[in-house]
Enzyme design. Structure first.
Site, PDB file in Angstrom:
ATOM      1  N   VAL A   4     -68.479  33.095  45.253  1.00  0.00           N
ATOM      2  CA  VAL A   4     -68.953  32.866  46.676  1.00  0.00           C
ATOM      3  C   VAL A   4     -68.140  32.183  47.141  1.00  0.00           C
ATOM      4  O   VAL A   4     -68.463  32.074  48.233  1.00  0.00           O
ATOM      5  CB  VAL A   4     -69.945  31.263  46.061  1.00  0.00           C
ATOM      6  CG1 VAL A   4     -71.141  31.109  45.093  1.00  0.00           C
ATOM      7  CG2 VAL A   4     -68.868  30.124  45.373  1.00  0.00           C
ATOM      8  N   GLY A   5     -66.853  32.641  46.743  1.00  0.00           N
ATOM      9  CA  GLY A   5     -65.331  32.175  47.773  1.00  0.00           C
ATOM     10  C   GLY A   5     -64.619  32.804  47.377  1.00  0.00           C
ATOM     11  O   GLY A   5     -64.432  32.616  45.402  1.00  0.00           O
ATOM     12  N   PHE A  37     -56.031  30.343  47.532  1.00  0.00           N
ATOM     13  CA  PHE A  37     -55.907  30.117  46.520  1.00  0.00           C
ATOM     14  C   PHE A  37     -56.132  30.628  45.131  1.00  0.00           C
ATOM     15  O   PHE A  37     -55.985  30.548  44.021  1.00  0.00           O
ATOM     16  CB  PHE A  37     -54.578  28.509  46.625  1.00  0.00           C
ATOM     17  CG  PHE A  37     -53.973  28.504  47.749  1.00  0.00           C
ATOM     18  CD1 PHE A  37     -52.919  29.157  47.114  1.00  0.00           C
ATOM     19  CD2 PHE A  37     -54.141  28.759  48.983  1.00  0.00           C
ATOM     20  CE1 PHE A  37     -50.940  29.223  48.371  1.00  0.00           C
ATOM     21  CE2 PHE A  37     -53.457  28.539  50.340  1.00  0.00           C
ATOM     22  CZ  PHE A  37     -52.048  29.091  49.524  1.00  0.00           C
ATOM     23  N   GLY A  38     -57.895  30.716  45.477  1.00  0.00           N
ATOM     24  CA  GLY A  38     -58.583  31.006  44.412  1.00  0.00           C
ATOM     25  C   GLY A  38     -59.630  31.552  45.150  1.00  0.00           C
ATOM     26  O   GLY A  38     -59.817  31.735  46.363  1.00  0.00           O
ATOM     27  N   SER A  39     -60.226  32.027  43.823  1.00  0.00           N
ATOM     28  CA  SER A  39     -61.669  32.419  44.036  1.00  0.00           C
ATOM     29  C   SER A  39     -62.488  31.437  43.874  1.00  0.00           C
ATOM     30  O   SER A  39     -62.322  31.241  42.152  1.00  0.00           O
ATOM     31  CB  SER A  39     -61.958  33.665  43.387  1.00  0.00           C
ATOM     32  OG  SER A  39     -61.635  34.039  42.040  1.00  0.00           O
ATOM     33  N   GLY A  60     -60.299  32.492  48.473  1.00  0.00           N
ATOM     34  CA  GLY A  60     -60.050  31.363  49.365  1.00  0.00           C
ATOM     35  C   GLY A  60     -57.684  31.975  49.138  1.00  0.00           C
ATOM     36  O   GLY A  60     -57.993  33.150  48.576  1.00  0.00           O
ATOM     37  N   ASP A  77     -56.399  20.367  56.472  1.00  0.00           N
ATOM     38  CA  ASP A  77     -57.371  21.378  57.064  1.00  0.00           C
ATOM     39  C   ASP A  77     -58.621  21.570  56.664  1.00  0.00           C
ATOM     40  O   ASP A  77     -59.468  22.350  56.637  1.00  0.00           O
ATOM     41  CB  ASP A  77     -56.325  22.460  55.525  1.00  0.00           C
ATOM     42  CG  ASP A  77     -56.796  24.022  55.747  1.00  0.00           C
ATOM     43  OD1 ASP A  77     -57.198  24.140  57.224  1.00  0.00           O
ATOM     44  OD2 ASP A  77     -57.029  24.789  55.308  1.00  0.00           O
ATOM     45  N   LYS A 131     -63.044  27.648  40.548  1.00  0.00           N
ATOM     46  CA  LYS A 131     -62.095  27.377  41.306  1.00  0.00           C
ATOM     47  C   LYS A 131     -61.402  28.572  40.219  1.00  0.00           C
ATOM     48  O   LYS A 131     -60.200  27.398  39.629  1.00  0.00           O
ATOM     49  CB  LYS A 131     -61.421  26.681  42.812  1.00  0.00           C
ATOM     50  CG  LYS A 131     -60.921  27.420  43.509  1.00  0.00           C
ATOM     51  CD  LYS A 131     -60.077  26.647  44.686  1.00  0.00           C
ATOM     52  CE  LYS A 131     -59.108  26.979  45.022  1.00  0.00           C
ATOM     53  NZ  LYS A 131     -58.728  25.455  46.145  1.00  0.00           N
TER      54      LYS A 131
HETATM   55  N1  ATP Z   1     -67.981  22.644  45.105  1.00  0.00           N
HETATM   56  C1  ATP Z   1     -68.274  24.177  45.744  1.00  0.00           C
HETATM   57  N2  ATP Z   1     -69.528  24.790  45.942  1.00  0.00           N
HETATM   58  C2  ATP Z   1     -69.183  25.721  46.483  1.00  0.00           C
HETATM   59  N3  ATP Z   1     -69.102  27.062  47.243  1.00  0.00           N
HETATM   60  C3  ATP Z   1     -67.231  26.603  47.206  1.00  0.00           C
HETATM   61  C4  ATP Z   1     -66.912  24.980  46.606  1.00  0.00           C
HETATM   62  N4  ATP Z   1     -65.656  24.707  47.008  1.00  0.00           N
HETATM   63  C5  ATP Z   1     -65.293  26.387  47.582  1.00  0.00           C
HETATM   64  N5  ATP Z   1     -66.131  26.511  47.327  1.00  0.00           N
HETATM   65  C6  ATP Z   1     -66.456  28.177  48.025  1.00  0.00           C
HETATM   66  O1  ATP Z   1     -65.204  28.940  48.512  1.00  0.00           O
HETATM   67  C7  ATP Z   1     -64.482  29.088  50.192  1.00  0.00           C
HETATM   68  C8  ATP Z   1     -63.379  28.552  49.267  1.00  0.00           C
HETATM   69  O2  ATP Z   1     -62.788  27.367  48.882  1.00  0.00           O
HETATM   70  P1  ATP Z   1     -61.139  26.921  48.933  1.00  0.00           P
HETATM   71  O3  ATP Z   1     -61.442  27.008  50.237  1.00  0.00           O
HETATM   72  O4  ATP Z   1     -61.116  25.552  47.654  1.00  0.00           O
HETATM   73  O5  ATP Z   1     -60.025  27.636  48.561  1.00  0.00           O
HETATM   74  P2  ATP Z   1     -58.829  27.783  49.152  1.00  0.00           P
HETATM   75  O6  ATP Z   1     -58.064  29.304  48.329  1.00  0.00           O
HETATM   76  O7  ATP Z   1     -58.400  26.816  48.961  1.00  0.00           O
HETATM   77  O8  ATP Z   1     -59.029  28.486  50.117  1.00  0.00           O
HETATM   78  P3  ATP Z   1     -58.485  28.738  51.864  1.00  0.00           P
HETATM   79  O9  ATP Z   1     -58.123  30.109  51.892  1.00  0.00           O
HETATM   80  O10 ATP Z   1     -59.388  28.051  53.118  1.00  0.00           O
HETATM   81  O11 ATP Z   1     -57.168  27.783  51.667  1.00  0.00           O
HETATM   82  C9  ATP Z   1     -65.293  27.633  49.746  1.00  0.00           C
HETATM   83  O12 ATP Z   1     -64.683  28.161  51.731  1.00  0.00           O
HETATM   84  C10 ATP Z   1     -66.662  27.381  50.200  1.00  0.00           C
HETATM   85  O13 ATP Z   1     -67.703  28.647  50.174  1.00  0.00           O
END
Ligand code: ATP
Length: 463
Positions: A10-11, A15-17, A13, A125, A33
């Site tokens: 679903v995402g 640092f993680g998927s 980012g 952020d 994540k």
């Molecule tokens: N608890 C959750 N429930 C549903 N979707 C989530 C949840 N946490 C994160 N996501 C989805 O995943 C995406 C990426 O999460 P997150 O921002 O924690 O990752 P990241 O690697 O830190 O991203 P970024 O590149 O923004 O730093 C979020 O924008 C959101 O759409």
């Protein structure tokens, strides 16, 4: 991880998927994540900011970290699941949101921020992708950059998402505060009201240009410290008058405009705190339900509603006005726009070279729909949830109550598999020393102001 079945990504980012998953034993839907970096020891994991800050947060408007699992050197965070993020809600939307909905969301986010700031953390952020929504509930997520309010500057390793980045950070101040979150919220509020980013800079220099275009160049009266900061790095602000915010958000109420003006003040000291914001007239119809009076569901997947609708739905809950000792009354606010006469529209550069080096690579697009939503740092236009930054960070509690709420246990389930359960456990981790660590942003491009070419905000957003 055997206990979880991964359903769908679903995402994605930096640092993680993030995956929607199901706990096979309980049937609970969670978000997992999976960190991209490998972690070869637990020490590394528990020092992550995301772990250290989130484990201390227990608030209905802060996404709950339920478990941390390390298996085969891969680190997984198990969060409560949220349906979507604010960016996803905005990106394909043609019709403006009702102000009541925006009020409801923002009220909740400010409550989460107020809680977080009062406990000694700031997020650093905030952006629409990090505000997760399920039905009427909104929660702050992604604590990868969270930092202790009282941790010592210089904060050199921090890079937030450009469009929501506070001017003091853009000007490379090493001393910034929780007010960076307030700036970001002003930008997010404006975006919610207009369905377009208010400061869509294509580089750091362009970001400052965009800010000057909207709120006018800072003066000795509005931000002396900023002028000094600019001098220090030999930067010259573009001289721009700014525009009335109401010209960018014609349908927004006066209260909404006033609040955004306050939040997006050059001088961090002029921005209200989150606690003060909750008392702003914009939130007059909202009321705060103290955590102690909120019903505690045994399965906390859908937290008690907070905000106007939630409060009405829970009629047994007593109505409590926000009462914060140090809050300054907002009725003393006067509309600060002395530059209303200069409402000539904001200019922007459309074909901006990426000047940021490692991040924020997406150019600002020119069509209404595209320019609205291609936040900086997106890796793929197809991945709505992907984004910028660095993650994995820190924090230290400033109150004993915070530790009570943390309740975290390390459970080793074999040499290659460990999990930290955050919900309903009682043994606490000793807070380790703060570990900074990140990734600087290319700074050498910073001092090159870019020339604007078009007037993006003069277009009227479809209502
Ligand atoms: N608890 C959750 N429930 C549903 N979707 C989530 C949840 N946490 C994160 N996501 C989805 O995943 C995406 C990426 O999460 P997150 O921002 O924690 O990752 P990241 O690697 O830190 O991203 P970024 O590149 O923004 O730093 C979020 O924008 C959101 O759409």
């Amino acid at each position: 991880m055997d206990r979880y079945k991964l359903i769908k990504e679903v995402g994605d980012g930096t640092f993680g998927s993030v995956w929607r998953a199901i706990n096979k034993q309980t049937g609970e839907v969670v978000a997992i994540k999976k960190m991209k970096k490998k972690y070869y020891s637990w020490d590394e994991c528990i020092n992550l900011r995301e772990v250290k800050s989130l484990r201390r947060m227990n608030h209905p408007n802060i996404v709950k970290l339920k478990e941390v699992i390390r298996e085969n050197d891969i680190l997984y965070f198990v969060f409560e699941y949220m349906e979507c993020n604010l960016y996803q809600l905005m990106k394909d939307r043609q019709k403006l949101f009702a102000e009541a909905d925006i009020r409801n969301w923002c009220f909740q986010v400010f409550q989460g921020l107020s809680y977080m700031h009062q406990r000694g953390y700031f997020h650093r952020d905030l952006k629409p992708e990090n505000l997760l929504v399920s039905k009427d509930i909104i929660k702050i997520a992604d604590f990868g950059l969270a930092r202790e309010v009282n941790s010592s500057p210089p904060f050199t390793e921090y890079v937030s998402t450009r469009w929501y980045r506070a001017p003091e950070v853009l000007l490379q101040s090493y001393v910034y505060t929780s007010k960076v979150d307030m700036w970001a919220m002003g930008a997010i509020m404006a975006e919610l009201l207009s369905l377009r980013p208010i400061f869509p800079g294509a580089s750091e220099a362009d970001e400052i240009y965009k800010i000057c275009s909207v709120i006018g160049t800072p003066t000795e009266e509005t931000w002396l410290e900023g002028l000094n900061l600019a001098n220090t790095i030999n930067y010259q602000f573009p001289q721009l008058p700014g525009v009335p915010l109401s010209s960018l958000m014609p349908s927004a109420s006066e209260d909404a405009i006033n609040l955004i003006e306050r939040l997006c003040s050059w001088d961090p000291c002029s921005r209200p705190t989150a606690a003060e914001v909750l008392q702003h007239p914009f939130f007059q119809s909202c009321f705060y339900v103290p955590p102690s009076l909120r019903p505690k569901p045994s399965v906390a997947r859908t937290p008690p509603p907070v905000g106007p609708r939630g409060s009405f739905e829970h009629q047994s809950v007593k109505r409590h006005p926000v009462s914060l000792a140090n809050a300054k009354p907002f009725n003393s606010y006067v509309s600060p726009k002395s530059n209303a006469a200069f409402g000539s529209g904001v200019q922007r550069k459309l074909e901006m070279a990426n000047q940021d080096g490692t991040r924020n690579t997406k150019p600002v697009r020119s069509s209404v729909r595209d320019s609205k939503y291609r936040p900086p740092g997106k890796k793929s236009p197809h991945k709505a949830a992907a984004a910028s930054l660095n993650k994995n960070r820190v924090t230290r509690s400033v109150s004993e109550t915070a530790d009570k709420l943390a309740n975290m246990t390390i459970g080793a389930t074999g040499s290659r598999r460990h999990s930290v359960s955050v919900v309903g456990q009682h043994q606490q981790l000793k807070p380790p020393a703060m570990k900074a660590g990140w990734v600087g942003e290319t700074r050498d491009m910073f001092l090159r102001p870019t020339q604007p070419t078009t007037n993006a905000y003069s277009r009227k957003v479809a209502g």
